[in-house]
Design a protein around this motif. Structure first.
Motif, PDB file in Angstrom:
ATOM      1  N   LEU A 174      -6.181   0.138 -44.263  1.00 19.19           N
ATOM      2  CA  LEU A 174      -6.909   0.930 -45.241  1.00 19.19           C
ATOM      3  C   LEU A 174      -7.149   0.114 -46.504  1.00 19.19           C
ATOM      4  N   TYR A 175      -8.407   0.065 -46.938  1.00 22.64           N
ATOM      5  CA  TYR A 175      -8.773  -0.644 -48.164  1.00 22.64           C
ATOM      6  C   TYR A 175      -8.381   0.228 -49.348  1.00 22.64           C
ATOM      7  N   THR A 176      -7.404  -0.231 -50.122  1.00 19.46           N
ATOM      8  CA  THR A 176      -6.852   0.577 -51.210  1.00 19.46           C
ATOM      9  C   THR A 176      -7.335   0.128 -52.583  1.00 19.46           C
ATOM     10  N   GLY A 177      -8.398  -0.682 -52.626  1.00 24.56           N
ATOM     11  CA  GLY A 177      -8.907  -1.149 -53.908  1.00 24.56           C
ATOM     12  C   GLY A 177      -9.252  -0.044 -54.893  1.00 24.56           C
ATOM     13  N   PRO A 178     -10.008   0.988 -54.487  1.00 27.42           N
ATOM     14  CA  PRO A 178     -10.311   2.056 -55.439  1.00 27.42           C
ATOM     15  C   PRO A 178      -9.060   2.771 -55.956  1.00 27.42           C
ATOM     16  N   TYR A 179      -8.072   2.944 -55.098  1.00 27.40           N
ATOM     17  CA  TYR A 179      -6.806   3.556 -55.519  1.00 27.40           C
ATOM     18  C   TYR A 179      -6.101   2.666 -56.537  1.00 27.40           C
ATOM     19  N   GLY A 180      -6.025   1.381 -56.265  1.00 27.07           N
ATOM     20  CA  GLY A 180      -5.399   0.471 -57.211  1.00 27.07           C
ATOM     21  C   GLY A 180      -6.156   0.378 -58.519  1.00 27.07           C
ATOM     22  N   GLY A 181      -7.466   0.577 -58.471  1.00 29.07           N
ATOM     23  CA  GLY A 181      -8.279   0.455 -59.667  1.00 29.07           C
ATOM     24  C   GLY A 181      -8.184   1.615 -60.630  1.00 29.07           C
ATOM     25  N   CYS A 182      -7.593   2.736 -60.198  1.00 30.78           N
ATOM     26  CA  CYS A 182      -7.502   3.896 -61.104  1.00 30.78           C
ATOM     27  C   CYS A 182      -6.073   4.049 -61.636  1.00 30.78           C
ATOM     28  N   PHE A 183      -5.457   2.927 -61.975  1.00 29.32           N
ATOM     29  CA  PHE A 183      -4.089   2.918 -62.499  1.00 29.32           C
ATOM     30  C   PHE A 183      -3.956   3.702 -63.801  1.00 29.32           C
ATOM     31  N   ASP A 184      -5.070   3.896 -64.510  1.00 27.28           N
ATOM     32  CA  ASP A 184      -5.037   4.618 -65.783  1.00 27.28           C
ATOM     33  C   ASP A 184      -5.620   6.021 -65.666  1.00 27.28           C
ATOM     34  N   ASP A 185      -5.770   6.528 -64.432  1.00 29.81           N
ATOM     35  CA  ASP A 185      -6.350   7.854 -64.201  1.00 29.81           C
ATOM     36  C   ASP A 185      -5.531   8.561 -63.127  1.00 29.81           C
ATOM     37  N   PRO A 186      -4.424   9.216 -63.521  1.00 28.77           N
ATOM     38  CA  PRO A 186      -3.526   9.826 -62.536  1.00 28.77           C
ATOM     39  C   PRO A 186      -4.191  10.864 -61.646  1.00 28.77           C
ATOM     40  N   GLU A 187      -5.120  11.634 -62.182  1.00 30.26           N
ATOM     41  CA  GLU A 187      -5.772  12.661 -61.368  1.00 30.26           C
ATOM     42  C   GLU A 187      -6.613  12.034 -60.269  1.00 30.26           C
ATOM     43  N   LEU A 189      -2.399  -3.084 -54.511  1.00 25.21           N
ATOM     44  CA  LEU A 189      -1.190  -2.261 -54.492  1.00 25.21           C
ATOM     45  C   LEU A 189      -0.140  -2.896 -55.407  1.00 25.21           C
ATOM     46  N   THR A 190       0.630  -2.033 -56.057  1.00 24.95           N
ATOM     47  CA  THR A 190       1.613  -2.470 -57.043  1.00 24.95           C
ATOM     48  C   THR A 190       2.912  -1.705 -56.846  1.00 24.95           C
ATOM     49  N   VAL A 191       3.947  -2.143 -57.544  1.00 27.59           N
ATOM     50  CA  VAL A 191       5.215  -1.417 -57.524  1.00 27.59           C
ATOM     51  C   VAL A 191       5.019   0.010 -58.024  1.00 27.59           C
ATOM     52  N   ALA A 192       4.083   0.193 -58.951  1.00 27.71           N
ATOM     53  CA  ALA A 192       3.865   1.523 -59.521  1.00 27.71           C
ATOM     54  C   ALA A 192       3.138   2.463 -58.570  1.00 27.71           C
TER      55      ALA A 192
END
Length: 250
Positions: A160-173, A202-205
């Motif tokens: 699964l390409y998680t780039g968009p998920y990783g890119g919204c690190f400042d938008d919890p919703e 992907l990050t530890v957070a």
């Protein structure tokens, strides 16, 4: 079982390539990562060799075979002939096929399975003759028919390409929406008999939420965020942090 961690060595190689010098050593840092608990090493050898060089591949293969026989080598790339010949020469345990143009800076989308099913069917069949596990890069869109094509062309897994998920690190919703979308896609893939990997930014957070939503997640492949953290924490401690974020007891 918690997801396994495969450390992508591309960013380390790119840093090395800034000088005509052998450091930082891709294999030495790979060995540190495996000693600290990583389950495998990932590389993406692009035709221009701007990060991983073709000459890196045999030393990585030898490192795993000689010192870390339980670990896996994952080679990622677009299935052009040059890449396939490298795969045939170095026999990674897993091949991850991505749809990037070779000139792209990084992978930024999954396969259009409807459009490319003939290409993928031919390439997957070629790789399966070598008894290699094949994973196909897939968007997080829960499209059952597309994932059925991935299964039907013979893939073992999707990543699964998680780039968009990783890119919204400042938008919890938005992050919560995207992790649910990725989870729904994983649910479909697993129901179809495909195992599920994940990777990109992907990050530890952000790993714990993804791992919690996809408890059957098989593997995450991480390079940029992990290498960035290694500058602060060192490679060994960074690998342990990422393993813990996957749910591993290290």
């Amino acid at each position: 079982m918690p997801a396994k961690l495969s450390v992508n060595l591309n960013a380390i190689a790119m840093l090395r390539n800034r000088r005509d010098l052998p450091w930082p050593s891709v294999t030495d840092l790979g060995a540190i990562a495996l000693s600290a608990g990583a389950s495998g090493l990932t590389v993406h050898p692009r035709p221009d060799q701007r990060h991983i060089r073709f000459t890196d591949l045999q030393p990585i293969r030898t490192l795993i075979d000689s010192t870390f026989p339980e670990a896996e080598f994952n080679m990622e790339g677009y299935p052009e002939e040059g890449f396939l010949r490298l795969v045939e020469e170095h026999r990674p345990e897993q091949v991850t096929l991505v749809p990037d143009d070779p000139s792209q800076a990084t992978s930024d989308h999954g396969w259009d399975f409807r459009k490319h099913h003939n290409l993928l069917g031919s390439v997957v069949a070629r790789l399966k003759k070598l008894n290699l596990r094949v994973s196909l890069f897939a968007d997080g869109d829960p499209d059952r028919e597309a994932l059925k094509i991935a299964r039907d062309v013979g893939a073992d897994r999707v990543e699964l390409y998680t780039g968009p998920y990783g890119g919204c690190f400042d938008d919890p919703e938005k992050a919560a929406r995207l992790v649910e979308e990725l989870g729904s896609t994983a649910d479909i893939a697993i129901d179809l008999g495909l195992a599920v990997n994940a990777g990109h930014d992907l990050t530890v957070a952000n790993l714990p939420a993804l791992a919690a939503r996809i408890p059957a997640l098989a593997e995450v492949s991480i390079g940029h965020g992990l290498t960035a953290d290694a500058l602060e924490y060192g490679m060994a401690e960074t690998v342990r942090r990422f393993c813990r974020a996957c749910g591993q007891d290290v």
